[in-house]
Design a protein around this motif. Sequence first.
Motif, mmCIF file in Angstrom:
data_model
loop_
_atom_site.group_PDB
_atom_site.id
_atom_site.type_symbol
_atom_site.label_atom_id
_atom_site.label_comp_id
_atom_site.label_asym_id
_atom_site.label_seq_id
_atom_site.Cartn_x
_atom_site.Cartn_y
_atom_site.Cartn_z
ATOM 1 N N ILE A 227 5.992 -5.569 -3.656
ATOM 2 C CA ILE A 227 4.691 -4.131 -3.747
ATOM 3 C C ILE A 227 5.073 -4.051 -2.151
ATOM 4 C CG2 ILE A 227 3.063 -2.491 -3.739
ATOM 5 C CD1 ILE A 227 3.047 -3.513 -6.490
ATOM 6 N N SER A 228 4.643 -3.423 -1.428
ATOM 7 C CA SER A 228 4.720 -2.908 -0.122
ATOM 8 C C SER A 228 3.760 -1.692 0.321
ATOM 9 C CB SER A 228 5.875 -3.342 1.244
ATOM 10 O OG SER A 228 6.943 -2.177 0.488
ATOM 11 N N GLY A 229 3.476 -1.464 1.307
ATOM 12 C CA GLY A 229 2.499 -0.258 2.165
ATOM 13 C C GLY A 229 1.225 -0.012 0.979
ATOM 14 N N ILE A 230 0.736 -1.550 0.534
ATOM 15 C CA ILE A 230 -0.399 -0.938 0.526
ATOM 16 C C ILE A 230 -1.724 -0.786 1.479
ATOM 17 C CG2 ILE A 230 -2.050 -2.875 -1.092
ATOM 18 C CD1 ILE A 230 -0.340 -4.474 -1.708
ATOM 19 N N ARG A 337 -5.537 -6.917 2.743
ATOM 20 C CA ARG A 337 -5.592 -8.025 4.281
ATOM 21 C C ARG A 337 -4.157 -7.332 4.222
ATOM 22 N NH1 ARG A 337 -4.444 -13.355 5.766
ATOM 23 N NH2 ARG A 337 -4.515 -13.548 8.241
ATOM 24 N N GLN A 338 -2.768 -8.060 3.910
ATOM 25 C CA GLN A 338 -1.741 -8.405 3.816
ATOM 26 C C GLN A 338 -0.580 -7.146 4.143
ATOM 27 O OE1 GLN A 338 -2.109 -12.011 5.456
ATOM 28 N NE2 GLN A 338 0.123 -12.340 3.753
ATOM 29 N N GLY A 339 -1.705 -5.857 3.007
ATOM 30 C CA GLY A 339 -0.719 -5.231 3.119
ATOM 31 C C GLY A 339 0.661 -4.834 1.936
ATOM 32 N N PHE A 340 1.681 -6.313 1.672
ATOM 33 C CA PHE A 340 2.314 -6.769 0.808
ATOM 34 C C PHE A 340 2.357 -8.046 -0.582
ATOM 35 C CE2 PHE A 340 6.573 -9.705 0.505
ATOM 36 C CZ PHE A 340 7.010 -8.517 0.214
ATOM 37 N N ILE A 341 2.235 -7.801 -0.967
ATOM 38 C CA ILE A 341 2.261 -9.035 -1.978
ATOM 39 C C ILE A 341 3.056 -9.479 -3.096
ATOM 40 C CG2 ILE A 341 -0.143 -8.735 -2.421
ATOM 41 C CD1 ILE A 341 0.334 -7.592 -4.719
#
Length: 427
Positions: A227-230, A337-341
């Motif tokens: 999932i991106s764009g968190i 923090r990452q914005g992507f997992i």
Amino acid sequence: MTLQARLKDAILAGLVAGVLALPLLGFETVDTGGPLGIKTRWHLVGYAAAGVFLGRLLLMALLDWRRGKVQAQATIQPGKRDRMAELGRKADTWLMPALIAFAVILPMMPFADRTVVDLGTVVLIYVMLGWGLNIVVGLAGLLDLGYVAFYAVGAYSYALLSKNFGLNFWECLPLAGLFAALFGVALGFPVLRLRGDYLAIVTLGFGEIIRIVLLNWQKLTGGPNGISGIQRPSFFGYPFSANPPEGTTSFHQLFGLEFASTHRIVFLYYLILALALLTNLFTQRIRKLPVGRAWEALREDEIACRALGINPTNTKLTAFAIGAMFGGFAGSFFATRQGFISPESFTFIESAVILAIVVLGGMGSQAGIVLAAAFLTLLPELAREFSLFRMLAFGLAMVLIMVWRPQGLLAHREPTMRLAKAGGGGP
């Protein structure tokens, strides 16, 4: 152990290392302009065998020295042992405030550039995870090899709630902890009758089940693509943006500062520091409550725990749920923090590292976990230039610590309550 026995053991270890090194180091394929040729490297095989021989000999001597030291300490008078325990308690007492003070001022230090603050944030994530797992392993004595599952549940809960329902970080944080706690209870029910190795195997399987579900449930989790764009966190509604949307005040405008990309980095650092300190404060307080004393009783002897009228079922479930809740909090912070997992961030090796932090730091020791988290997190970073040997250095350092301090860096278990001797004579 006699010298003859040591030599025999070291020679056997050297021979085994030589046999294993023969196909790995003894032959090398070379380009001859036609068919591949084979070049022999017998000297590397000899070096490997000799290195293992000398290392095993040194290790056996070190273990014998440690064994003699432990036996000598066993003969120390009780009064002296009490003084040594008191020194350990004092060290744990003053070390934690010193570590907290250093963590608070770290971003203000002259050497604290973006890289240093980022590394400090990673260390604090593992400190929080270690303190959460310490509730399950260190206080309740339940060996959990699937703790990364709750970390993953917290991260994916935050990502999905944020993207699908538009909730911000502060709204998602308690929900992520709640969902992780529910998964902790779901894990606790099947393992109520299990102990030791069997419990570890089941928790390991639970962690792998969660990872495989995340990998294959593509409609919900995105599968291997993640999932991106968190959504990134804001300072209580004030975003860290150079050009905020119309009608919105950004962080640097609120405080009259020049925009800098490091503002968000420092904010994330202090955010995880606050979450970690909250975890530590909660753990210290709950240890003094009846449920905390029940965890320690369960850790020492489950049969005696039952005889005292303590319900082991409720005790185990509360330990799993509360430990999982803090894992969920850390997971939600990791996601923002990452914005992507993706499932690749929640493999078994993460569970192994978190458990190693708890064991190496000293089970039940909060300050020891901080030291172990810093050591195990920073060591691979410092050895990054030697990328081919990073994991070798990591494993060697763990072996040396376990030989030097088998009970952990700060290993002293203090009971929450002590029974005072009754005054006066008996009837």
